[in-house]
Design a protein around this motif. Structure first.
Motif, PDB file in Angstrom:
ATOM      1  N   ILE A  78       0.849  -1.186   0.000  1.00 26.29           N
ATOM      2  CA  ILE A  78       0.000   0.000   0.000  1.00 26.29           C
ATOM      3  C   ILE A  78       0.891   1.244   0.000  1.00 26.29           C
ATOM      4  CG2 ILE A  78      -1.779   1.302   1.250  1.00 26.29           C
ATOM      5  CD1 ILE A  78      -2.536  -1.362   2.635  1.00 26.29           C
ATOM      6  N   CYS A  79       0.636   2.149  -0.923  1.00 26.83           N
ATOM      7  CA  CYS A  79       1.317   3.446  -0.925  1.00 26.83           C
ATOM      8  C   CYS A  79       0.695   4.354   0.133  1.00 26.83           C
ATOM      9  CB  CYS A  79       1.185   4.109  -2.293  1.00 26.83           C
ATOM     10  SG  CYS A  79       2.143   3.340  -3.603  1.00 26.83           S
ATOM     11  N   VAL A  80       1.552   5.096   0.824  1.00 25.71           N
ATOM     12  CA  VAL A  80       1.071   6.031   1.852  1.00 25.71           C
ATOM     13  C   VAL A  80       1.810   7.356   1.704  1.00 25.71           C
ATOM     14  CG1 VAL A  80       0.397   4.244   3.497  1.00 25.71           C
ATOM     15  CG2 VAL A  80       2.741   5.105   3.534  1.00 25.71           C
ATOM     16  N   SER A  81       1.424   8.328   2.517  1.00 27.98           N
ATOM     17  CA  SER A  81       1.926   9.690   2.345  1.00 27.98           C
ATOM     18  C   SER A  81       3.393   9.868   2.732  1.00 27.98           C
ATOM     19  CB  SER A  81       1.059  10.674   3.138  1.00 27.98           C
ATOM     20  OG  SER A  81       0.945  10.266   4.490  1.00 27.98           O
ATOM     21  N   ASN A  82       3.911   9.054   3.639  1.00 29.72           N
ATOM     22  CA  ASN A  82       5.344   9.099   3.969  1.00 29.72           C
ATOM     23  C   ASN A  82       5.735   7.869   4.785  1.00 29.72           C
ATOM     24  OD1 ASN A  82       5.096   9.817   6.950  1.00 29.72           O
ATOM     25  ND2 ASN A  82       4.102  11.612   6.041  1.00 29.72           N
ATOM     26  N   GLY A  83       7.031   7.698   5.008  1.00 29.54           N
ATOM     27  CA  GLY A  83       7.520   6.510   5.707  1.00 29.54           C
ATOM     28  C   GLY A  83       7.151   6.487   7.179  1.00 29.54           C
ATOM     29  N   THR A  84       7.090   7.652   7.820  1.00 27.78           N
ATOM     30  CA  THR A  84       6.731   7.705   9.231  1.00 27.78           C
ATOM     31  C   THR A  84       5.289   7.253   9.442  1.00 27.78           C
ATOM     32  OG1 THR A  84       8.253   9.567   9.488  1.00 27.78           O
ATOM     33  CG2 THR A  84       6.695   9.186  11.265  1.00 27.78           C
ATOM     34  N   VAL A  85       4.404   7.730   8.582  1.00 32.63           N
ATOM     35  CA  VAL A  85       3.002   7.298   8.619  1.00 32.63           C
ATOM     36  C   VAL A  85       2.907   5.791   8.423  1.00 32.63           C
ATOM     37  CG1 VAL A  85       0.933   7.300   7.148  1.00 32.63           C
ATOM     38  CG2 VAL A  85       1.828   9.444   8.042  1.00 32.63           C
ATOM     39  N   ALA A  86       3.739   5.261   7.521  1.00 31.13           N
ATOM     40  CA  ALA A  86       3.721   3.817   7.264  1.00 31.13           C
ATOM     41  C   ALA A  86       3.933   3.033   8.553  1.00 31.13           C
ATOM     42  CB  ALA A  86       4.801   3.454   6.237  1.00 31.13           C
ATOM     43  N   LEU A  87       4.898   3.458   9.362  1.00 30.65           N
ATOM     44  CA  LEU A  87       5.176   2.749  10.611  1.00 30.65           C
ATOM     45  C   LEU A  87       4.019   2.904  11.600  1.00 30.65           C
ATOM     46  CD1 LEU A  87       7.053   1.031  12.302  1.00 30.65           C
ATOM     47  CD2 LEU A  87       8.275   3.108  12.984  1.00 30.65           C
ATOM     48  N   SER A  88       3.416   4.074  11.644  1.00 34.28           N
ATOM     49  CA  SER A  88       2.262   4.291  12.513  1.00 34.28           C
ATOM     50  C   SER A  88       1.127   3.331  12.157  1.00 34.28           C
ATOM     51  CB  SER A  88       1.783   5.740  12.375  1.00 34.28           C
ATOM     52  OG  SER A  88       0.569   5.945  13.052  1.00 34.28           O
ATOM     53  N   VAL A  89       0.850   3.186  10.867  1.00 32.88           N
ATOM     54  CA  VAL A  89      -0.210   2.277  10.400  1.00 32.88           C
ATOM     55  C   VAL A  89       0.125   0.835  10.761  1.00 32.88           C
ATOM     56  CG1 VAL A  89      -1.334   1.333   8.337  1.00 32.88           C
ATOM     57  CG2 VAL A  89      -1.001   3.809   8.564  1.00 32.88           C
ATOM     58  N   ILE A  90       1.400   0.466  10.644  1.00 34.60           N
ATOM     59  CA  ILE A  90       1.827  -0.892  10.994  1.00 34.60           C
ATOM     60  C   ILE A  90       1.591  -1.160  12.481  1.00 34.60           C
ATOM     61  CG2 ILE A  90       3.859  -2.389  11.245  1.00 34.60           C
ATOM     62  CD1 ILE A  90       4.902  -1.100   8.602  1.00 34.60           C
ATOM     63  N   PHE A  91       1.960  -0.217  13.334  1.00 35.83           N
ATOM     64  CA  PHE A  91       1.725  -0.385  14.773  1.00 35.83           C
ATOM     65  C   PHE A  91       0.246  -0.651  15.060  1.00 35.83           C
ATOM     66  CE2 PHE A  91       5.572   2.505  15.912  1.00 35.83           C
ATOM     67  CZ  PHE A  91       6.410   1.407  15.970  1.00 35.83           C
ATOM     68  N   LYS A 228      -5.891  -5.841   4.549  1.00 40.03           N
ATOM     69  CA  LYS A 228      -7.192  -5.174   4.574  1.00 40.03           C
ATOM     70  C   LYS A 228      -7.258  -4.142   5.704  1.00 40.03           C
ATOM     71  CE  LYS A 228     -10.108  -8.788   2.549  1.00 40.03           C
ATOM     72  NZ  LYS A 228     -11.256  -9.695   2.808  1.00 40.03           N
ATOM     73  N   LYS A 229      -6.696  -4.519   6.844  1.00 40.11           N
ATOM     74  CA  LYS A 229      -6.720  -3.602   7.989  1.00 40.11           C
ATOM     75  C   LYS A 229      -5.834  -2.384   7.726  1.00 40.11           C
ATOM     76  CE  LYS A 229      -7.075  -4.029  12.990  1.00 40.11           C
ATOM     77  NZ  LYS A 229      -6.888  -4.920  14.148  1.00 40.11           N
ATOM     78  N   CYS A 230      -4.650  -2.617   7.157  1.00 37.21           N
ATOM     79  CA  CYS A 230      -3.761  -1.507   6.795  1.00 37.21           C
ATOM     80  C   CYS A 230      -4.456  -0.544   5.847  1.00 37.21           C
ATOM     81  CB  CYS A 230      -2.494  -2.042   6.112  1.00 37.21           C
ATOM     82  SG  CYS A 230      -1.112  -2.383   7.205  1.00 37.21           S
ATOM     83  N   LEU A 231      -5.086  -1.092   4.818  1.00 32.26           N
ATOM     84  CA  LEU A 231      -5.762  -0.261   3.831  1.00 32.26           C
ATOM     85  C   LEU A 231      -6.849   0.581   4.488  1.00 32.26           C
ATOM     86  CD1 LEU A 231      -6.218   0.631   0.941  1.00 32.26           C
ATOM     87  CD2 LEU A 231      -7.644  -1.406   0.579  1.00 32.26           C
ATOM     88  N   SER A 232      -7.550   0.002   5.432  1.00 35.14           N
ATOM     89  CA  SER A 232      -8.605   0.730   6.143  1.00 35.14           C
ATOM     90  C   SER A 232      -8.026   1.895   6.943  1.00 35.14           C
ATOM     91  CB  SER A 232      -9.361  -0.235   7.061  1.00 35.14           C
ATOM     92  OG  SER A 232     -10.416   0.408   7.699  1.00 35.14           O
ATOM     93  N   TYR A 233      -6.887   1.672   7.619  1.00 35.14           N
ATOM     94  CA  TYR A 233      -6.256   2.754   8.374  1.00 35.14           C
ATOM     95  C   TYR A 233      -5.757   3.876   7.455  1.00 35.14           C
ATOM     96  CZ  TYR A 233      -6.215   0.321  12.881  1.00 35.14           C
ATOM     97  OH  TYR A 233      -6.579  -0.280  14.063  1.00 35.14           O
ATOM     98  N   VAL A 234      -5.307   3.503   6.259  1.00 40.44           N
ATOM     99  CA  VAL A 234      -4.763   4.475   5.307  1.00 40.44           C
ATOM    100  C   VAL A 234      -5.878   5.245   4.598  1.00 40.44           C
ATOM    101  CG1 VAL A 234      -3.502   4.674   3.099  1.00 40.44           C
ATOM    102  CG2 VAL A 234      -2.614   3.205   4.930  1.00 40.44           C
TER     103      VAL A 234
END
Length: 406
Positions: A78-91, A228-234
């Protein structure tokens, strides 16, 4: 004119001519290499009017996602707005919550720790392996507690951390392994793309990265339910199911995706050249006294730069010597820096005293990370390996002269 005369006076006519030529060539190289953007895909996006269309991922974002996954042997992304956000979504996707702990190396960009603290997740710092400056697998287990939920494995300066040892430890302790691949685009471990080994991984497309769109990020995920959960958070709580998460907008735009497609295309075109130049450089640097390349693991089968670390003989050189060597390298047209990162707990930008959870890093000490940042490691910019072989040979000659007066 005054600068040219100064170079001739300091280095002599022969070396002065070579230095001036290299500086001109490097200046021209940085101008054409910083980010050569094909405007046509961007114009095409603008003409459609669909700058960030729904449902997400939109067409061009989806096109880039497929290309990036193929480069890294990934299954889902999933593409996201930046790398820091990516880690937040993963958590959030992992269910790591307030009061939990995550282990990470002392040497990483401070946002890796800051985004954890913002969520009330406690970063626990582990010292680095002195040979490669990635997290030291031998020092992780002693830091694991009943609150530990994940290990963040940061691949630093294009060197991949010991994935096999850490994955084995994660399996033993029932922890998530999260790969931070922000410095390792295109690199491979046992002939397989970086990012494909962890439960999750993330990349940054910030302006300095090997593939970039000014800003942007990417999450790679193995598990379909996690995807699916990641996509929902994004995507503001949306995926193919009804709203099930407290998601917000972390989407990437179509214009950024168009830039990334072009950036990846240029990067892939140069992979063989970069790989050859790094291999040649490491072979030749091993013949020079008092300096060694940071050592990659034998299982890392492709290393592609970002910043390339060199360790000075600490019995001969101190911080003042390193400072002068880096100054002289830059003076001779070789882009280099003294310190890639300070240990996070010493970084002024890491505002842990403002954390929503009570933490105290005032007594944390990671000796190897501190030594590397303060004294004995310097870094060469990845653009050095994207030039021609004569420039790499010139760099080796300069290093030998600066360090051994030869």
């Amino acid at each position: 004119m005054k600068n040219i005369i100064s170079i001739f006076f300091q280095f002599g006519i022969r070396d002065g001519v070579e230095i001036i030529f290299q500086k001109i060539k490097n200046k021209f190289f940085f101008q054409i290499n910083r980010q050569k953007i094909d405007l046509q895909p961007i114009i095409k996006v603008l003409k459609t009017g669909n700058l960030s269309s729904s449902p997400y991922p939109s067409k061009i974002v989806n096109d880039f996602t497929k290309k990036f996954l193929k480069l890294h042997d990934g299954e889902r992304g999933i593409c996201v707005s930046n790398g820091t956000v990516a880690l937040s979504v993963i958590f959030k996707t992992c269910g790591i919550k307030y009061g939990d702990e995550v282990i990470m190396p002392a040497l990483t960009f401070h946002s890796t720790a800051s985004i954890a603290l913002e969520l009330g997740i406690i970063p626990v710092f582990v010292d680095v392996d002195p040979d490669n400056l990635c997290i030291d697998p031998k020092k992780i287990e002693e830091k694991i507690s009943i609150k530990t939920k994940a290990i963040i494995v940061v691949h630093l300066g294009s060197i991949i951390a010991d994935l096999d040892s850490i994955r084995e430890l994660c399996a033993k302790k029932d922890l998530k392994m999260i790969e931070d691949c922000s410095h390792a685009h295109g690199s491979k471990w046992k002939q397989k793309g970086v990012g494909s080994y962890g439960d999750f991984s993330f990349f940054s497309f910030q302006n300095s990265k090997l593939i970039n769109a000014g800003e942007g990020g990417f999450i790679m995920i193995n598990d379909q339910d996690h995807f699916k959960k990641c996509l929902s958070y994004v995507n503001c709580g949306r995926n193919s199911e009804p709203f099930t998460t407290l998601g917000v907008n972390h989407r990437l735009t179509e214009i950024q995706a168009a830039i990334l497609i072009n950036s990846q295309k240029r990067f892939q075109k140069n992979i063989k050249k970069i790989d050859f130049h790094i291999s040649f450089f490491k072979k030749e640097i091993s013949k020079i006294n008092n300096i060694t390349a940071l050592k990659k693991h034998d299982k890392q089968t492709l290393q592609l730069g970002y910043f390339f670390g060199l360790k000075l003989n600490e019995k001969k050189f101190d911080a003042s010597h390193r400072k002068k060597i880096v100054y002289d390298l830059n003076n001779r047209g070789i882009n280099s820096i003294e310190c890639l990162y300070q240990p996070v707990y010493l970084t002024p930008e890491f505002g842990w005293k403002d954390s929503p959870i009570n933490v105290d890093y005032s007594k944390v000490v990671c000796p190897e990370a501190e030594k590397a940042s303060k004294k004995n490691v310097l870094w060469i910019h990845h653009s050095f390996f994207n030039q021609n072989l004569s420039s790499v040979k010139y760099g080796l000659k300069v290093l030998n002269k600066l360090i051994n007066n030869e």
